[in-house]
Design an enzyme around this catalytic site. Sequence first.
Site, PDB file in Angstrom:
ATOM      1  CB  CYS A 112      -1.045  -0.081   0.991  1.00  0.00           C
ATOM      2  SG  CYS A 112      -2.024  -1.436   1.309  1.00  0.00           S
ATOM      3  CG  HIS A 255      -3.313   3.147   2.115  1.00  0.00           C
ATOM      4  ND1 HIS A 255      -4.024   2.822   0.749  1.00  0.00           N
ATOM      5  CD2 HIS A 255      -3.341   1.989   2.850  1.00  0.00           C
ATOM      6  CE1 HIS A 255      -4.223   1.639   0.920  1.00  0.00           C
ATOM      7  NE2 HIS A 255      -4.147   1.072   1.941  1.00  0.00           N
ATOM      8  CG  ASN A 285      -6.862  -1.267   1.265  1.00  0.00           C
ATOM      9  OD1 ASN A 285      -6.028  -0.693   0.203  1.00  0.00           O
ATOM     10  ND2 ASN A 285      -6.203  -1.565   2.260  1.00  0.00           N
TER      11      ASN A 285
HETATM   12  O1  UT7 Z   1      -3.775  -1.292   3.415  1.00  0.00           O
HETATM   13  C1  UT7 Z   1      -2.920  -2.202   4.380  1.00  0.00           C
HETATM   14  C2  UT7 Z   1      -3.328  -1.816   5.886  1.00  0.00           C
HETATM   15  N1  UT7 Z   1      -4.547  -2.531   6.294  1.00  0.00           N
HETATM   16  C3  UT7 Z   1      -4.964  -1.927   7.370  1.00  0.00           C
HETATM   17  O2  UT7 Z   1      -4.368  -0.999   7.836  1.00  0.00           O
HETATM   18  C4  UT7 Z   1      -6.208  -2.637   7.909  1.00  0.00           C
HETATM   19  C5  UT7 Z   1      -6.145  -2.626   9.296  1.00  0.00           C
HETATM   20  N2  UT7 Z   1      -7.366  -3.425   9.910  1.00  0.00           N
HETATM   21  C6  UT7 Z   1      -8.499  -2.764   9.846  1.00  0.00           C
HETATM   22  O3  UT7 Z   1      -8.875  -2.040   9.115  1.00  0.00           O
HETATM   23  C7  UT7 Z   1      -9.486  -3.680  10.794  1.00  0.00           C
HETATM   24  O4  UT7 Z   1      -8.761  -4.621  11.884  1.00  0.00           O
HETATM   25  C8  UT7 Z   1     -10.422  -4.607  10.272  1.00  0.00           C
HETATM   26  C9  UT7 Z   1     -11.627  -3.800   9.597  1.00  0.00           C
HETATM   27  C10 UT7 Z   1      -9.727  -5.475   9.209  1.00  0.00           C
HETATM   28  C11 UT7 Z   1     -11.038  -5.298  11.422  1.00  0.00           C
HETATM   29  O5  UT7 Z   1     -11.871  -4.532  12.200  1.00  0.00           O
HETATM   30  P1  UT7 Z   1     -11.682  -4.772  13.762  1.00  0.00           P
HETATM   31  O6  UT7 Z   1     -12.431  -3.527  14.664  1.00  0.00           O
HETATM   32  O7  UT7 Z   1     -10.011  -4.923  14.155  1.00  0.00           O
HETATM   33  O8  UT7 Z   1     -12.060  -6.209  13.930  1.00  0.00           O
HETATM   34  P2  UT7 Z   1     -11.867  -7.576  14.466  1.00  0.00           P
HETATM   35  O9  UT7 Z   1     -10.741  -8.225  13.554  1.00  0.00           O
HETATM   36  O10 UT7 Z   1     -11.185  -7.328  15.810  1.00  0.00           O
HETATM   37  O11 UT7 Z   1     -12.882  -8.221  14.692  1.00  0.00           O
HETATM   38  C12 UT7 Z   1     -13.978  -8.030  15.531  1.00  0.00           C
HETATM   39  C13 UT7 Z   1     -15.164  -9.138  15.229  1.00  0.00           C
HETATM   40  C14 UT7 Z   1     -14.592 -10.608  15.381  1.00  0.00           C
HETATM   41  O12 UT7 Z   1     -15.800 -11.325  15.877  1.00  0.00           O
HETATM   42  P3  UT7 Z   1     -15.323 -11.900  17.401  1.00  0.00           P
HETATM   43  O13 UT7 Z   1     -14.244 -12.485  17.155  1.00  0.00           O
HETATM   44  O14 UT7 Z   1     -15.033 -10.574  18.227  1.00  0.00           O
HETATM   45  O15 UT7 Z   1     -16.499 -12.816  17.660  1.00  0.00           O
HETATM   46  C15 UT7 Z   1     -14.622 -10.709  13.995  1.00  0.00           C
HETATM   47  O16 UT7 Z   1     -14.640 -12.197  13.424  1.00  0.00           O
HETATM   48  O17 UT7 Z   1     -15.714  -8.913  13.940  1.00  0.00           O
HETATM   49  C16 UT7 Z   1     -15.786 -10.129  13.286  1.00  0.00           C
HETATM   50  N3  UT7 Z   1     -15.513  -9.783  11.931  1.00  0.00           N
HETATM   51  C17 UT7 Z   1     -16.780  -9.395  11.030  1.00  0.00           C
HETATM   52  N4  UT7 Z   1     -17.969  -9.534  11.219  1.00  0.00           N
HETATM   53  C18 UT7 Z   1     -18.961  -9.182  10.386  1.00  0.00           C
HETATM   54  C19 UT7 Z   1     -14.681  -9.630  11.102  1.00  0.00           C
HETATM   55  N5  UT7 Z   1     -15.013  -9.618   9.806  1.00  0.00           N
HETATM   56  C20 UT7 Z   1     -16.180  -9.220   9.738  1.00  0.00           C
HETATM   57  C21 UT7 Z   1     -17.018  -9.169   8.854  1.00  0.00           C
HETATM   58  N6  UT7 Z   1     -18.374  -9.061   9.048  1.00  0.00           N
HETATM   59  N7  UT7 Z   1     -16.844  -8.699   7.348  1.00  0.00           N
END
Ligand code: UT7
Length: 328
Positions: A112, A255, A285
């Site tokens: 990225c 980004h 993204n």
């Molecule tokens: O471009 C390169 C750089 N990229 C980035 O910087 C991206 C960085 N990360 C992020 O943007 C975020 O971490 C995400 C959008 C990927 C995830 O958001 P989060 O708030 O960190 O969520 P999480 O991974 O902690 O997941 C929270 C919950 C989980 O459920 P449990 O374990 O709490 O029961 C996930 O399984 O949300 C669940 N989850 C979803 N639920 C519905 C993860 N993806 C989804 C989804 N729909 N698509």
Amino acid sequence: MSIRIAGTGSYVPDKVLTNADLEKMVETSDEWIRTRTGIQERRIAAPDQATSDMAYIAGSRALEMAGVKGEELSAIIVATITPDHVFPGTGCLLQKRFGAPGAFCFDLEAACSGLLYSLEVAYSLMRVNRKYKYVLVCGAEKLSCITDWTDRNTCVLFGDGAGAVLLENVDDDQPGCVLASDLHADGNYGDILLMPAGGSRMPASEESVRERMHSIRMAGKETFKLAVPSMVSASRKVLEEAGVAPSEVKLVIPHQANQRIIHAVAQRLDVPEERVYENISHYGNTSAASIGICLDEVVRNGLIERGDYVLLTAFGGGLTWGALLLKY
Ligand code: UT7
């Protein structure tokens, strides 16, 4: 003698994939995607459309804006993690299409942060060697072809597209367009954001395909936590180096990885959100393409004028990150 941005261009494919469409593919919801990422829809390239096809359109638009012909290009750099082929390079494919026999061409892989890395490389080359009159820098990605469409953790995040910036060596006494840069990498975190298969470590095999190893794997939370302070620290560095206050910056173009990351960066830099450019809701993204698409949109929509300070900052796989302060 200085270097300026002579033209910008961008392209996104026609096909729109909405959050509602994704609700039918994986266990997710429009509400979750919007609130956790800010994304409403993303663009998906046609099956017969490769990264070079998108980069060609974005690059053509940049050349057209500048009134420059393909044959005048001295170099073409393509930032991408989704090249058409491992080789030949996407830059070489573009050279053929632009009819630019005098251009040397290569791809740059910094995920990225690829567009920032490429701008820094192009700018530095042009400063050292003034025979490079026009250098075309493209950031282009077909991330849909390395997305695991069964993995809700990642498939809701990514989209396809391309952005391009044409740099020109000019004879005037203005400062160049890159006032300061601060680029970094940390390979210790290489495994939190990667595509495991398809390279020499894990060549394509029946097993690698079965295990869906040819797609993006990301430890989202860990990436998020590292992204914000890294982008903030690089941004502060370039502002400090150039002696420019955050209040003097016309627009910050981060980004487009996650709206929450964008807002956290803005807040820590003390830049109001209306001076931070966002199009993540429409495109998701697009990795190396994202900053190029944003820059082209702000130029074409008249949101920046010649002489304005524009701060670009990125973070991505590698890890790689950094910031560039531009005087447009
Ligand atoms: O471009 C390169 C750089 N990229 C980035 O910087 C991206 C960085 N990360 C992020 O943007 C975020 O971490 C995400 C959008 C990927 C995830 O958001 P989060 O708030 O960190 O969520 P999480 O991974 O902690 O997941 C929270 C919950 C989980 O459920 P449990 O374990 O709490 O029961 C996930 O399984 O949300 C669940 N989850 C979803 N639920 C519905 C993860 N993806 C989804 C989804 N729909 N698509």
